[in-house]
Design an enzyme around this catalytic site. Structure first.
Site, PDB file in Angstrom:
ATOM      1  N   SER A  96      42.140  47.322  45.509  1.00  0.00           N
ATOM      2  CA  SER A  96      42.681  46.818  44.254  1.00  0.00           C
ATOM      3  C   SER A  96      43.054  47.996  43.367  1.00  0.00           C
ATOM      4  O   SER A  96      42.421  49.057  43.432  1.00  0.00           O
ATOM      5  CB  SER A  96      41.668  45.924  43.539  1.00  0.00           C
ATOM      6  OG  SER A  96      40.501  46.649  43.215  1.00  0.00           O
ATOM      7  N   HIS A 100      48.100  52.118  34.380  1.00  0.00           N
ATOM      8  CA  HIS A 100      48.479  52.074  32.967  1.00  0.00           C
ATOM      9  C   HIS A 100      49.275  53.341  32.636  1.00  0.00           C
ATOM     10  O   HIS A 100      48.692  54.420  32.446  1.00  0.00           O
ATOM     11  CB  HIS A 100      47.237  51.992  32.073  1.00  0.00           C
ATOM     12  CG  HIS A 100      46.508  50.691  32.168  1.00  0.00           C
ATOM     13  ND1 HIS A 100      47.041  49.519  31.686  1.00  0.00           N
ATOM     14  CD2 HIS A 100      45.293  50.381  32.692  1.00  0.00           C
ATOM     15  CE1 HIS A 100      46.178  48.531  31.901  1.00  0.00           C
ATOM     16  NE2 HIS A 100      45.116  49.027  32.513  1.00  0.00           N
ATOM     17  N   HIS A 110      49.716  45.947  38.728  1.00  0.00           N
ATOM     18  CA  HIS A 110      48.450  45.610  39.388  1.00  0.00           C
ATOM     19  C   HIS A 110      48.761  45.151  40.806  1.00  0.00           C
ATOM     20  O   HIS A 110      49.783  44.515  41.055  1.00  0.00           O
ATOM     21  CB  HIS A 110      47.747  44.481  38.627  1.00  0.00           C
ATOM     22  CG  HIS A 110      46.786  43.685  39.471  1.00  0.00           C
ATOM     23  ND1 HIS A 110      47.147  42.480  40.045  1.00  0.00           N
ATOM     24  CD2 HIS A 110      45.513  43.918  39.857  1.00  0.00           C
ATOM     25  CE1 HIS A 110      46.122  42.009  40.731  1.00  0.00           C
ATOM     26  NE2 HIS A 110      45.121  42.861  40.646  1.00  0.00           N
ATOM     27  N   ASN A 112      46.450  43.927  44.611  1.00  0.00           N
ATOM     28  CA  ASN A 112      45.247  43.918  45.441  1.00  0.00           C
ATOM     29  C   ASN A 112      45.507  43.132  46.711  1.00  0.00           C
ATOM     30  O   ASN A 112      46.331  42.209  46.736  1.00  0.00           O
ATOM     31  CB  ASN A 112      44.027  43.403  44.679  1.00  0.00           C
ATOM     32  CG  ASN A 112      44.000  41.899  44.571  1.00  0.00           C
ATOM     33  OD1 ASN A 112      43.527  41.207  45.469  1.00  0.00           O
ATOM     34  ND2 ASN A 112      44.502  41.381  43.448  1.00  0.00           N
ATOM     35  N   VAL A 113      44.823  43.540  47.761  1.00  0.00           N
ATOM     36  CA  VAL A 113      44.808  42.804  49.020  1.00  0.00           C
ATOM     37  C   VAL A 113      43.365  42.781  49.494  1.00  0.00           C
ATOM     38  O   VAL A 113      42.648  43.773  49.357  1.00  0.00           O
ATOM     39  CB  VAL A 113      45.731  43.433  50.084  1.00  0.00           C
ATOM     40  CG1 VAL A 113      47.193  43.109  49.801  1.00  0.00           C
ATOM     41  CG2 VAL A 113      45.553  44.943  50.164  1.00  0.00           C
ATOM     42  N   ARG A 114      42.934  41.650  50.056  1.00  0.00           N
ATOM     43  CA  ARG A 114      41.511  41.502  50.352  1.00  0.00           C
ATOM     44  C   ARG A 114      41.289  40.518  51.500  1.00  0.00           C
ATOM     45  O   ARG A 114      42.144  39.674  51.792  1.00  0.00           O
ATOM     46  CB  ARG A 114      40.768  41.013  49.102  1.00  0.00           C
ATOM     47  CG  ARG A 114      41.290  39.701  48.556  1.00  0.00           C
ATOM     48  CD  ARG A 114      40.695  39.347  47.203  1.00  0.00           C
ATOM     49  NE  ARG A 114      41.199  38.073  46.706  1.00  0.00           N
ATOM     50  CZ  ARG A 114      42.315  37.934  46.017  1.00  0.00           C
ATOM     51  NH1 ARG A 114      43.043  39.005  45.706  1.00  0.00           N
ATOM     52  NH2 ARG A 114      42.722  36.746  45.620  1.00  0.00           N
ATOM     53  N   HIS A 179      44.953  30.586  26.450  1.00  0.00           N
ATOM     54  CA  HIS A 179      44.635  30.665  25.022  1.00  0.00           C
ATOM     55  C   HIS A 179      45.754  31.334  24.227  1.00  0.00           C
ATOM     56  O   HIS A 179      45.763  31.246  23.000  1.00  0.00           O
ATOM     57  CB  HIS A 179      43.309  31.399  24.801  1.00  0.00           C
ATOM     58  CG  HIS A 179      43.286  32.807  25.323  1.00  0.00           C
ATOM     59  ND1 HIS A 179      43.156  33.117  26.658  1.00  0.00           N
ATOM     60  CD2 HIS A 179      43.376  34.001  24.684  1.00  0.00           C
ATOM     61  CE1 HIS A 179      43.155  34.427  26.811  1.00  0.00           C
ATOM     62  NE2 HIS A 179      43.288  34.983  25.633  1.00  0.00           N
ATOM     63  N   GLY A 262      26.749  41.446  41.249  1.00  0.00           N
ATOM     64  CA  GLY A 262      26.080  42.706  40.938  1.00  0.00           C
ATOM     65  C   GLY A 262      26.851  43.915  41.415  1.00  0.00           C
ATOM     66  O   GLY A 262      26.257  44.913  41.836  1.00  0.00           O
ATOM     67  N   ARG A 264      29.508  47.250  41.308  1.00  0.00           N
ATOM     68  CA  ARG A 264      29.491  48.491  40.522  1.00  0.00           C
ATOM     69  C   ARG A 264      30.354  48.315  39.282  1.00  0.00           C
ATOM     70  O   ARG A 264      31.574  48.150  39.372  1.00  0.00           O
ATOM     71  CB  ARG A 264      30.003  49.659  41.374  1.00  0.00           C
ATOM     72  CG  ARG A 264      29.988  51.005  40.648  1.00  0.00           C
ATOM     73  CD  ARG A 264      30.409  52.127  41.596  1.00  0.00           C
ATOM     74  NE  ARG A 264      30.287  53.425  40.964  1.00  0.00           N
ATOM     75  CZ  ARG A 264      31.312  54.096  40.441  1.00  0.00           C
ATOM     76  NH1 ARG A 264      32.536  53.600  40.473  1.00  0.00           N
ATOM     77  NH2 ARG A 264      31.123  55.284  39.891  1.00  0.00           N
TER      78      ARG A 264
END
Length: 311
Positions: A96, A100, A110, A112-114, A179, A262, A264
């Site tokens: 990922s 900026h 941005h 990501n591949v997963r 929002h 949990g 990092r």
């Protein structure tokens, strides 16, 4: 290997190579700074490597993560729509990144591949691929958006004529701030829970998305990196970066998954911009480029059809 036998090791080998390839491409494009490499271990199992470039000539901050983690129990974010997997262990791996740039005329991007696998009694109970990429400009340039979506379509075309439209629409719906009643940017591709094609084709599609990120983004960077700007443009960029913070902390499934498992924290929040500002009840002046961004760019659009690109 048949399609009933997904190979995590094949996916990891590709992701590590992609991690290196994108790191090298961005570092060369910046030309002024180098990525810091942080390898880390996760107490519950697995680990990864975070690479961060700060205060570059082109990129104010660029972060690229590789991770391969395991856990004994799926978090609530992963079982909300799959109650049959409650109590399963998991293995997840991915790359990922969030970029900026310093110049407000260069968009944030941005990607990501997963790959995700749930296991029960040590055997695969479910697996799927996910990922995509999206573009968040601060100033409106039709040519940049057209190039981005043409490259997105090229990533999808070998897999069927309907694929680009499906995952482009999903991106528009996913990267949407309810929002604020606006899209985060001009979209791109988003897919998740992909397994109906079988492992080989699904893996090939994930690779195509990963491989098309650099050719989608770097030509835009090169086109805009030397555009002169002043305090007005910089302040607007910092204000719009606030939307990135809002989305990632309130809406993003990956951030929520990382926090619930949990993960990092430095790697999870690496996507946040180094500088940002909020302003009460900001409204751009009519007729300005900032107003055009709101009017024409921060809503779902069929960019290729509207700009005369055949589909």
């Amino acid at each position: 290997m048949n399609d009933t036998e997904p190979s995590t090791q094949q996916v990891i080998a590709y992701l590590r190579e992609l991690h290196d390839r994108i790191t090298n491409a961005l570092q060369q494009a910046d030309g002024g700074a180098r990525f810091r490499h942080d390898r880390w271990q996760r107490p519950e199992g697995g680990g990864g490597e975070s690479r961060v470039l700060r205060d570059g000539a082109v990129f104010e901050q660029a972060g690229i993560n590789f991770s391969h983690v395991m856990g004994g129990k799926l978090p609530a974010s992963a079982t909300a729509q799959r109650p049959e997997l409650e109590g399963a262990s998991f293995e997840a791996t991915g790359v990922s990144l969030v970029i900026h740039p310093r110049n407000p005329y260069v968009p944030t991007s941005h990607a990501n591949v997963r790959f995700f696998m749930a296991l029960k009694d040590g055997l695969p109970a479910a697996w799927w691929f996910g990922g995509g990429f999206d573009l968040t400009p601060y100033y409106p340039f039709d040519d940049d958006v057209l190039h981005w979506h043409r490259t997105s379509k090229a990533a999808c075309d070998p897999f069927g004529p309907e694929v680009y439209a499906k995952y482009k629409d999903w991106c528009d719906r996913y990267f949407y701030l309810k929002h604020r009643n606006e899209t985060r940017g001009v979209g791109g591709l988003f897919f998740d829970d992909l397994n109906e094609w079988g492992f080989e084709k699904s893996f090939a599609f994930m690779r195509s998305v990963g491989d098309h990120y650099v050719p989608a983004y770097l030509p835009i960077v090169e086109r805009r990196r030397d555009t002169p700007y002043g305090e007005r443009e910089r302040n607007f960029q910092l204000y719009r970066r606030g939307r990135y913070v809002e989305f990632n902390l309130v809406c993003d499934r990956g951030t929520i998954f990382g926090l619930q498992t949990g993960g990092r924290i430095e790697s999870i929040l690496m996507s946040l911009p180094p500088l940002v500002r909020w302003e009460y009840d900001y409204k751009p002046a009519p007729g300005t480029p900032e107003a055009r961004l709101y009017q024409d760019f921060l809503r779902p659009r069929d960019w290729l059809r509207e700009m005369g690109h055949s589909r």
